[in-house]
Design a protein around this motif. Structure first.
Motif, short mmCIF file in Angstrom:
data_model
loop_
_atom_site.label_atom_id
_atom_site.label_comp_id
_atom_site.label_asym_id
_atom_site.label_seq_id
_atom_site.Cartn_x
_atom_site.Cartn_y
_atom_site.Cartn_z
N HIS A 182 -6.25 -5.28 -6.87
CA HIS A 182 -5.62 -3.98 -6.66
C HIS A 182 -5.47 -3.21 -7.96
O HIS A 182 -5.48 -1.96 -7.95
CB HIS A 182 -4.29 -4.16 -5.93
CG HIS A 182 -4.48 -4.52 -4.48
ND1 HIS A 182 -4.83 -3.59 -3.54
CD2 HIS A 182 -4.45 -5.71 -3.85
CE1 HIS A 182 -4.99 -4.18 -2.37
NE2 HIS A 182 -4.77 -5.48 -2.53
N ASP A 197 0.84 -1.20 0.00
CA ASP A 197 0.00 0.00 0.00
C ASP A 197 0.88 1.25 0.00
O ASP A 197 0.63 2.20 0.74
CB ASP A 197 -0.97 0.01 1.18
CG ASP A 197 -2.16 0.94 0.94
OD1 ASP A 197 -2.39 1.33 -0.22
OD2 ASP A 197 -2.85 1.27 1.93
N ASP A 219 -11.61 -3.10 2.09
CA ASP A 219 -10.65 -3.48 1.05
C ASP A 219 -10.04 -4.82 1.41
O ASP A 219 -10.45 -5.46 2.40
CB ASP A 219 -9.58 -2.40 0.90
CG ASP A 219 -9.08 -2.24 -0.53
OD1 ASP A 219 -8.91 -3.27 -1.22
OD2 ASP A 219 -8.84 -1.10 -0.96
N ALA A 243 -8.64 -1.43 -8.29
CA ALA A 243 -8.67 -0.27 -7.39
C ALA A 243 -7.85 0.88 -7.96
O ALA A 243 -8.25 2.05 -7.86
CB ALA A 243 -8.13 -0.68 -6.02
N GLU A 267 -15.26 1.95 4.28
CA GLU A 267 -14.21 1.70 3.31
C GLU A 267 -13.64 0.31 3.58
O GLU A 267 -12.91 0.09 4.54
CB GLU A 267 -13.10 2.75 3.39
CG GLU A 267 -12.06 2.60 2.29
CD GLU A 267 -11.02 3.70 2.26
OE1 GLU A 267 -10.01 3.54 1.54
OE2 GLU A 267 -11.21 4.72 2.95
#
Length: 278
Positions: A181, A84, A236, A184, A234
């Motif tokens: 990802h 991240d 994830d 995203a 949120e």
């Protein structure tokens, strides 16, 4: 506390048992479960799309992507999934930095002689991009196999020209994890790279695990449940430094965490906020 645990288990069983039980059912519920096909679709139509947000160290990512002639969004997908965008990330498997380069083996193959250099964001990103390029070349442009080998190692992923290559289940799940990802990063974006439209800055958040998942289909199904029931959360899917992949609650302040955990409690989930990670 026992009542809360039983409620959690009962609700989770409802979610799991509502999932389709056949491979065909999974494909209907969650498109692109065939990640080999999904990556081929990406390679044929979306490699020039601009990331939906402005990400940390973007200049370094752009330089690395250009140097090794690979899509910017692909390099960023690895960075989002592996750390991240945390340049100080370190895993229990001795992988370091934004792209989680393994020390000493892979790092030395990529020209590193000092461990500390892996914590230089731009050097780490450039090395990660180089390794992605090496894997793409090794597997004759098959991104699915290249992604799998980035994590599993090229010695464990066979080179093949088969249209639907068989790879270890964990390697397939990792491919699905990075594909998550990628979605995203793109955020549904079809903007070309030269677009002048201003983008929102991405701010990595802290994470609290809700449930552990290694299967992409089940993780996506679980996240869809929260998007439907409480769109303000949120939610994830991220890995911890120990290699565990969890559906997580993402937060950026203690006030937000308190409010969001309250919403999760109403849905029957009681995450341990002490297990938070970056």
């Amino acid at each position: 506390m026992k009542t809360k645990v039983f409620m959690h288990i009962a609700l989770w069983l409802c979610i799991v048992t509502s999932m389709p039980q056949t491979a065909e059912g999974f494909k209907k519920e969650i498109p692109d479960m065939d990640y080999n096909r999904a990556w081929k679709n990406y390679a044929s139509s979306k490699t020039d799309a601009l990331p939906a947000k402005e990400y940390p160290f973007e200049a370094c990512f752009k330089k690395a992507a250009k140097t090794y002639d690979i899509p910017l969004s692909l390099v960023m997908a690895f960075a989002r999934g592996e750390s991240d965008f945390n340049p100080k990330a370190k895993s229990a498997a001795n992988c370091h930095g934004i792209m989680q380069i393994k020390w000493p083996g892979t790092a030395k193959d990529l020209g590193f002689t000092q461990l500390n250099d892996l914590y230089n964001p731009c050097k780490n990103i450039m090395a990660g991009a180089r390794y992605i390029r090496m894997m793409i070349d090794r597997y004759d442009g098959n991104i699915h196999l290249a992604v799998a080998a980035y994590n599993y190692g090229p010695g464990r992923i066979k080179k093949t020209s088969e249209p639907n290559p068989a790879i270890p289940e964990g390697a397939n799940w990792y491919s699905g994890y990075i594909y998550h990802h990628l979605q995203a990063i793109l955020g549904g974006s079809s903007l070309p790279r030269h677009s002048g439209k201003k983008r929102e800055k991405y701010k990595p958040g802290n994470k609290v695990p809700i449930n552990m998942f290694h299967n992409p289909a089940r993780a996506e199904k679980f996240m869809a449940y929260f998007r439907k029931k409480s769109p303000g959360l949120e939610i994830d899917w991220f890995r911890t430094s120990f290699g565990e992949t969890h559906v997580v609650l993402v937060f950026r302040s203690e006030k937000q965490l308190k409010n969001d955990v309250s919403l999760l409690n109403r849905l029957g989930f009681y995450p341990d906020i002490k297990r938070r990670f970056r």
